[in-house]
Scaffold this motif. Sequence first.
Motif, PDB file in Angstrom:
ATOM      1  N   GLY A 145      22.784 -16.506   4.573  1.00  0.00           N
ATOM      2  CA  GLY A 145      22.179 -17.737   4.143  1.00  0.00           C
ATOM      3  C   GLY A 145      21.758 -17.986   2.919  1.00  0.00           C
ATOM      4  N   VAL A 146      21.355 -18.966   2.473  1.00  0.00           N
ATOM      5  CA  VAL A 146      21.045 -19.332   0.945  1.00  0.00           C
ATOM      6  C   VAL A 146      19.724 -20.115   0.951  1.00  0.00           C
ATOM      7  CG1 VAL A 146      21.729 -20.675  -1.058  1.00  0.00           C
ATOM      8  CG2 VAL A 146      23.539 -19.850   0.606  1.00  0.00           C
ATOM      9  N   VAL A 147      19.061 -19.259  -0.358  1.00  0.00           N
ATOM     10  CA  VAL A 147      17.555 -19.899  -0.719  1.00  0.00           C
ATOM     11  C   VAL A 147      17.702 -20.830  -1.609  1.00  0.00           C
ATOM     12  CG1 VAL A 147      15.601 -18.913  -1.271  1.00  0.00           C
ATOM     13  CG2 VAL A 147      16.805 -17.430   0.075  1.00  0.00           C
ATOM     14  N   THR A 148      16.720 -21.839  -1.410  1.00  0.00           N
ATOM     15  CA  THR A 148      16.578 -22.880  -2.480  1.00  0.00           C
ATOM     16  C   THR A 148      14.841 -22.939  -2.573  1.00  0.00           C
ATOM     17  OG1 THR A 148      17.057 -24.789  -3.450  1.00  0.00           O
ATOM     18  CG2 THR A 148      16.711 -24.683  -1.125  1.00  0.00           C
ATOM     19  N   ASP A 175      19.029 -13.446   8.022  1.00  0.00           N
ATOM     20  CA  ASP A 175      20.643 -13.282   7.909  1.00  0.00           C
ATOM     21  C   ASP A 175      21.006 -12.362   8.850  1.00  0.00           C
ATOM     22  OD1 ASP A 175      21.136 -14.588   5.474  1.00  0.00           O
ATOM     23  OD2 ASP A 175      20.280 -12.974   4.184  1.00  0.00           O
ATOM     24  N   GLU A 176      20.473 -11.475   9.451  1.00  0.00           N
ATOM     25  CA  GLU A 176      20.863 -10.493  10.519  1.00  0.00           C
ATOM     26  C   GLU A 176      21.122 -11.400  11.698  1.00  0.00           C
ATOM     27  OE1 GLU A 176      19.365  -6.562  12.935  1.00  0.00           O
ATOM     28  OE2 GLU A 176      18.530  -6.974  11.040  1.00  0.00           O
ATOM     29  N   TYR A 177      20.050 -12.201  11.783  1.00  0.00           N
ATOM     30  CA  TYR A 177      20.041 -12.912  13.436  1.00  0.00           C
ATOM     31  C   TYR A 177      21.245 -14.086  13.307  1.00  0.00           C
ATOM     32  CZ  TYR A 177      18.977 -16.295  17.101  1.00  0.00           C
ATOM     33  OH  TYR A 177      19.212 -16.846  18.068  1.00  0.00           O
ATOM     34  N   ALA A 178      21.469 -14.523  11.986  1.00  0.00           N
ATOM     35  CA  ALA A 178      22.574 -15.433  11.894  1.00  0.00           C
ATOM     36  C   ALA A 178      24.151 -14.900  12.112  1.00  0.00           C
ATOM     37  CB  ALA A 178      22.560 -16.191  10.689  1.00  0.00           C
ATOM     38  N   THR A 216      24.925 -19.186  12.989  1.00  0.00           N
ATOM     39  CA  THR A 216      23.741 -20.052  13.300  1.00  0.00           C
ATOM     40  C   THR A 216      22.488 -19.591  13.427  1.00  0.00           C
ATOM     41  OG1 THR A 216      25.639 -21.430  14.397  1.00  0.00           O
ATOM     42  CG2 THR A 216      23.185 -21.926  14.842  1.00  0.00           C
ATOM     43  N   ALA A 217      21.443 -20.281  12.952  1.00  0.00           N
ATOM     44  CA  ALA A 217      19.970 -19.739  12.851  1.00  0.00           C
ATOM     45  C   ALA A 217      19.290 -21.057  12.723  1.00  0.00           C
ATOM     46  CB  ALA A 217      19.745 -18.600  11.849  1.00  0.00           C
ATOM     47  N   PRO A 218      17.963 -20.997  12.941  1.00  0.00           N
ATOM     48  CA  PRO A 218      17.014 -22.137  12.594  1.00  0.00           C
ATOM     49  C   PRO A 218      16.606 -21.999  11.045  1.00  0.00           C
ATOM     50  CG  PRO A 218      16.213 -20.844  14.161  1.00  0.00           C
ATOM     51  CD  PRO A 218      17.158 -20.167  13.615  1.00  0.00           C
ATOM     52  N   ILE A 219      16.780 -23.351  10.368  1.00  0.00           N
ATOM     53  CA  ILE A 219      16.349 -23.264   8.993  1.00  0.00           C
ATOM     54  C   ILE A 219      14.785 -22.901   8.891  1.00  0.00           C
ATOM     55  CG2 ILE A 219      15.691 -24.990   7.164  1.00  0.00           C
ATOM     56  CD1 ILE A 219      17.908 -26.935   8.545  1.00  0.00           C
ATOM     57  N   LEU A 220      14.733 -22.005   7.895  1.00  0.00           N
ATOM     58  CA  LEU A 220      13.484 -21.662   7.594  1.00  0.00           C
ATOM     59  C   LEU A 220      12.694 -22.382   6.410  1.00  0.00           C
ATOM     60  CD1 LEU A 220      13.913 -17.653   7.547  1.00  0.00           C
ATOM     61  CD2 LEU A 220      13.369 -19.091   9.460  1.00  0.00           C
ATOM     62  N   VAL A 221      11.472 -23.059   6.762  1.00  0.00           N
ATOM     63  CA  VAL A 221      10.898 -23.787   5.423  1.00  0.00           C
ATOM     64  C   VAL A 221       9.443 -23.052   5.356  1.00  0.00           C
ATOM     65  CG1 VAL A 221       9.921 -25.924   5.281  1.00  0.00           C
ATOM     66  CG2 VAL A 221      12.020 -25.907   6.492  1.00  0.00           C
ATOM     67  N   MET A 222       9.074 -22.876   4.125  1.00  0.00           N
ATOM     68  CA  MET A 222       8.128 -22.037   3.657  1.00  0.00           C
ATOM     69  C   MET A 222       7.290 -22.917   2.730  1.00  0.00           C
ATOM     70  SD  MET A 222      10.049 -18.620   3.368  1.00  0.00           S
ATOM     71  CE  MET A 222      11.826 -19.544   3.432  1.00  0.00           C
ATOM     72  N   PRO A 223       6.483 -23.602   3.285  1.00  0.00           N
ATOM     73  CA  PRO A 223       5.477 -24.631   2.228  1.00  0.00           C
ATOM     74  C   PRO A 223       4.455 -23.767   1.694  1.00  0.00           C
ATOM     75  CG  PRO A 223       5.259 -25.152   4.462  1.00  0.00           C
ATOM     76  CD  PRO A 223       6.069 -24.003   4.863  1.00  0.00           C
ATOM     77  N   ASP A 224       3.761 -24.419   0.723  1.00  0.00           N
ATOM     78  CA  ASP A 224       2.447 -24.121   0.136  1.00  0.00           C
ATOM     79  C   ASP A 224       1.342 -24.406   1.090  1.00  0.00           C
ATOM     80  OD1 ASP A 224       0.573 -22.846  -1.523  1.00  0.00           O
ATOM     81  OD2 ASP A 224       0.436 -24.523  -2.623  1.00  0.00           O
ATOM     82  N   VAL A 253      13.222 -22.724   1.054  1.00  0.00           N
ATOM     83  CA  VAL A 253      13.946 -22.975   2.160  1.00  0.00           C
ATOM     84  C   VAL A 253      14.850 -22.000   2.050  1.00  0.00           C
ATOM     85  CG1 VAL A 253      15.109 -24.628   3.188  1.00  0.00           C
ATOM     86  CG2 VAL A 253      12.872 -25.435   2.132  1.00  0.00           C
ATOM     87  N   TRP A 254      15.400 -21.506   3.382  1.00  0.00           N
ATOM     88  CA  TRP A 254      16.518 -20.893   3.606  1.00  0.00           C
ATOM     89  C   TRP A 254      17.281 -21.613   4.749  1.00  0.00           C
ATOM     90  CZ3 TRP A 254      18.418 -18.980   8.247  1.00  0.00           C
ATOM     91  CH2 TRP A 254      19.559 -18.013   8.171  1.00  0.00           C
ATOM     92  N   VAL A 255      18.530 -21.570   4.354  1.00  0.00           N
ATOM     93  CA  VAL A 255      19.333 -22.503   5.493  1.00  0.00           C
ATOM     94  C   VAL A 255      20.608 -21.569   5.632  1.00  0.00           C
ATOM     95  CG1 VAL A 255      18.952 -24.666   4.591  1.00  0.00           C
ATOM     96  CG2 VAL A 255      20.805 -23.201   3.374  1.00  0.00           C
ATOM     97  N   PRO A 256      21.196 -21.343   6.993  1.00  0.00           N
ATOM     98  CA  PRO A 256      21.945 -20.350   7.405  1.00  0.00           C
ATOM     99  C   PRO A 256      23.401 -20.958   6.953  1.00  0.00           C
ATOM    100  CG  PRO A 256      21.368 -21.871   9.224  1.00  0.00           C
ATOM    101  CD  PRO A 256      20.745 -22.270   7.934  1.00  0.00           C
TER     102      PRO A 256
END
Length: 373
Positions: A103-106, A165-168, A174-182, A124-127
């Motif tokens: 996965g990649v983080v931005t 990453d391990e789950y994907a 494939t995995a859910p997108i992780l969104v980490m807002p303030d 945000v982390w995308v698989p």
Amino acid sequence: MTVDSIGEIDITTDSFLGAGAIIALFVVVGLVLVMRNRLGRISRFGKVALVSVTTVLVLLGSGAGINAHFDYFRTLGDVIGLPPSDEVELAALLARTSRPDRGVVTSMEIPGKVSGFTGRPATVWVPPAWFARPRPTLPVVMLLHGTPGTPQDWLDGGQAGATADEYAAAHGGTAPILVMPDVNGTIDGDSECVDGPGGRVETYLTADVPRFVQDVFHAAAPGRTWAVAGLSEGGSCSLMLALRHPDLFATFGDYAGLAGPRAGDTNADTASAVAQLFGGSQQAFLAHEPAALLAGRRYDGLGGWFEVGDADPEPSAALDTVVPAARRAGIATCEVVVPGGGHTFALFSQAFSDSLPWMAGRLGVGPAVPSCP
């Protein structure tokens, strides 16, 4: 509730390393003081330098002890605030067509177009599967931090990227997108995710963030394929948001949260919450209080994961009252109590790792929903 208010020291390698660092630093401080005594008369500049060095060493020793206690920083990059090695600019992420192995983080600012809330940059982390063309419509897990804290906490102490990453890797990328807002606006803010003095944070999380994530990341629409989870303050936020917005979040994870929005660190102190978060309105408080919400309606179709350490008194007490009420209200509820677990990132990261397969299954990723432990 503050992230660092409660906790027990975990007897792990990290703890021993932290203790060793403290001992070494105090040995150095002792040597510095011995040198000062042997030198006798010392210049004014020398005294200033000596005091400065000693102060820095003591602060470093204190920091090492805190880190050993709460298990927050895992790498040197975490300590000095470097972004994750896999983080890229949003524009580069959106332009990329090749599929990565992990996965990649931005990070980016999510504007508060509806709420007016000015949050710090979200992460945000995308698989790997997200990079396919045409772009897949993936589910979302929104992860909420605590106070004091930042969205980055979930990647540092929370190890969410490594867990995802391990789950994907086990599910074909494939995995859910992780969104980490303030959720707080500042490092020491404590909005409790309500529309209050800290800004219209509830509106931000339920209107601005979902719309942005859909538009920019081609994510699924809120509803059956969105979950919200959080640690400490973020845990009680996640419970409250799911109960108030079950049309947006079908699944939630509460990791060591209190019984509801609180301005302090105890479940019983509701008076300060009413005064500081809801402008003195008892009615507004009850409209956000999980016990009142669970007593007032059923939540068939909603699923919740609760995880806490048995050495974390207030969140443990909250779990004892909220979980039975959730089950009575029709919520599919998982309950995990970690022996010896405290209010630490070791517990928070474990809770996310424990619950991700269950949440992902409910969101339509991977195999059918596994049963609760």
